[in-house]
Design a protein around this motif. Structure first.
Motif, PDB file in Angstrom:
ATOM      1  N   VAL A   6      40.830  55.658  37.610  1.00  0.00           N
ATOM      2  CA  VAL A   6      41.333  54.288  37.616  1.00  0.00           C
ATOM      3  C   VAL A   6      40.308  53.422  36.896  1.00  0.00           C
ATOM      4  N   ASN A   7      40.759  52.751  35.861  1.00  0.00           N
ATOM      5  CA  ASN A   7      39.893  51.881  35.073  1.00  0.00           C
ATOM      6  C   ASN A   7      39.935  50.480  35.680  1.00  0.00           C
ATOM      7  N   VAL A   8      38.884  50.119  36.418  1.00  0.00           N
ATOM      8  CA  VAL A   8      38.803  48.800  37.053  1.00  0.00           C
ATOM      9  C   VAL A   8      37.677  48.015  36.396  1.00  0.00           C
ATOM     10  N   GLN A   9      37.975  46.804  35.985  1.00  0.00           N
ATOM     11  CA  GLN A   9      36.950  45.906  35.454  1.00  0.00           C
ATOM     12  C   GLN A   9      36.727  44.811  36.483  1.00  0.00           C
ATOM     13  N   ARG A  10      35.467  44.480  36.727  1.00  0.00           N
ATOM     14  CA  ARG A  10      35.131  43.470  37.729  1.00  0.00           C
ATOM     15  C   ARG A  10      34.440  42.282  37.073  1.00  0.00           C
ATOM     16  N   PHE A  11      34.801  41.090  37.539  1.00  0.00           N
ATOM     17  CA  PHE A  11      34.242  39.857  37.014  1.00  0.00           C
ATOM     18  C   PHE A  11      33.794  38.989  38.181  1.00  0.00           C
ATOM     19  N   ALA A  12      32.714  38.267  38.001  1.00  0.00           N
ATOM     20  CA  ALA A  12      32.259  37.269  38.974  1.00  0.00           C
ATOM     21  C   ALA A  12      32.414  35.913  38.299  1.00  0.00           C
ATOM     22  N   GLU A  13      33.112  35.011  38.957  1.00  0.00           N
ATOM     23  CA  GLU A  13      33.329  33.682  38.390  1.00  0.00           C
ATOM     24  C   GLU A  13      33.074  32.612  39.442  1.00  0.00           C
ATOM     25  N   THR A  14      32.548  31.500  38.997  1.00  0.00           N
ATOM     26  CA  THR A  14      32.401  30.330  39.854  1.00  0.00           C
ATOM     27  C   THR A  14      33.445  29.319  39.398  1.00  0.00           C
ATOM     28  N   ILE A  15      34.339  28.982  40.302  1.00  0.00           N
ATOM     29  CA  ILE A  15      35.433  28.065  40.000  1.00  0.00           C
ATOM     30  C   ILE A  15      35.376  26.938  41.019  1.00  0.00           C
ATOM     31  N   ASN A  16      35.201  25.719  40.537  1.00  0.00           N
ATOM     32  CA  ASN A  16      35.096  24.545  41.407  1.00  0.00           C
ATOM     33  C   ASN A  16      34.043  24.751  42.491  1.00  0.00           C
ATOM     34  N   GLY A  17      32.924  25.366  42.120  1.00  0.00           N
ATOM     35  CA  GLY A  17      31.817  25.548  43.047  1.00  0.00           C
ATOM     36  C   GLY A  17      31.945  26.723  44.002  1.00  0.00           C
ATOM     37  N   LEU A  25      42.831  45.797  36.751  1.00  0.00           N
ATOM     38  CA  LEU A  25      43.077  47.212  36.541  1.00  0.00           C
ATOM     39  C   LEU A  25      44.383  47.423  35.799  1.00  0.00           C
ATOM     40  N   ALA A  26      44.443  48.545  35.098  1.00  0.00           N
ATOM     41  CA  ALA A  26      45.620  48.885  34.307  1.00  0.00           C
ATOM     42  C   ALA A  26      46.749  49.309  35.239  1.00  0.00           C
ATOM     43  N   VAL A  27      47.954  48.770  34.968  1.00  0.00           N
ATOM     44  CA  VAL A  27      49.158  49.135  35.696  1.00  0.00           C
ATOM     45  C   VAL A  27      50.231  49.362  34.641  1.00  0.00           C
ATOM     46  N   GLY A  28      50.473  50.617  34.319  1.00  0.00           N
ATOM     47  CA  GLY A  28      51.409  50.911  33.238  1.00  0.00           C
ATOM     48  C   GLY A  28      50.846  50.399  31.921  1.00  0.00           C
ATOM     49  N   LYS A  29      51.623  49.572  31.229  1.00  0.00           N
ATOM     50  CA  LYS A  29      51.181  49.020  29.945  1.00  0.00           C
ATOM     51  C   LYS A  29      50.563  47.638  30.092  1.00  0.00           C
ATOM     52  N   GLU A  30      50.454  47.136  31.321  1.00  0.00           N
ATOM     53  CA  GLU A  30      49.888  45.814  31.560  1.00  0.00           C
ATOM     54  C   GLU A  30      48.604  45.931  32.370  1.00  0.00           C
ATOM     55  N   TRP A  31      47.962  44.789  32.558  1.00  0.00           N
ATOM     56  CA  TRP A  31      46.754  44.691  33.369  1.00  0.00           C
ATOM     57  C   TRP A  31      47.022  43.731  34.507  1.00  0.00           C
ATOM     58  N   TYR A  49      49.390  39.128  35.924  1.00  0.00           N
ATOM     59  CA  TYR A  49      49.492  40.178  34.923  1.00  0.00           C
ATOM     60  C   TYR A  49      49.274  39.640  33.514  1.00  0.00           C
ATOM     61  N   GLY A  50      48.779  40.507  32.621  1.00  0.00           N
ATOM     62  CA  GLY A  50      48.585  40.158  31.224  1.00  0.00           C
ATOM     63  C   GLY A  50      48.583  41.405  30.369  1.00  0.00           C
ATOM     64  N   HIS A  51      48.629  41.215  29.063  1.00  0.00           N
ATOM     65  CA  HIS A  51      48.624  42.347  28.129  1.00  0.00           C
ATOM     66  C   HIS A  51      47.230  42.929  27.941  1.00  0.00           C
ATOM     67  N   THR A  52      46.197  42.137  28.266  1.00  0.00           N
ATOM     68  CA  THR A  52      44.812  42.588  28.162  1.00  0.00           C
ATOM     69  C   THR A  52      44.102  42.251  29.479  1.00  0.00           C
ATOM     70  N   PRO A  53      42.980  42.905  29.763  1.00  0.00           N
ATOM     71  CA  PRO A  53      42.239  42.552  30.975  1.00  0.00           C
ATOM     72  C   PRO A  53      41.828  41.081  30.996  1.00  0.00           C
TER      73      PRO A  53
END
Length: 75
Positions: A6-17, A25-31, A49-53
């Motif tokens: 399973v190809n999982v990409q992880r991101f850490a983001e600060t949103i509004n503090g 992660l990939a699900v079929g042809k989408e992310w 969902y999106g076409h890219t991660p």
């Protein structure tokens, strides 16, 4: 039985503090982007969902920004 990778990409983001951990992660042809589950926490939120991660992550980030914005108190 063979293990499934399973190809999982992880991101850490600060949103509004607030700190968010986002998993994509990939699900079929989408992310699919979702908030990462933390021990004792809940991930009860619809995924985005999106076409890219990056597209999937950006949609979730945009939603979090809009829905968790600090509002100015009314007087």
């Amino acid at each position: 039985m063979a293990a499934i990778a399973v190809n999982v990409q992880r991101f850490a983001e600060t949103i509004n503090g607030r700190e968010y951990r986002i998993e994509v992660l990939a699900v079929g042809k989408e992310w699919r982007a979702q908030i990462a589950r933390v021990p004792g926490g809940s991930r009860a939120m619809m995924p985005f969902y999106g076409h890219t991660p990056d597209e999937a992550r950006a949609q979730l980030s945009r939603w979090l920004t809009l829905n968790h914005a600090r509002s100015t108190p009314q007087v």
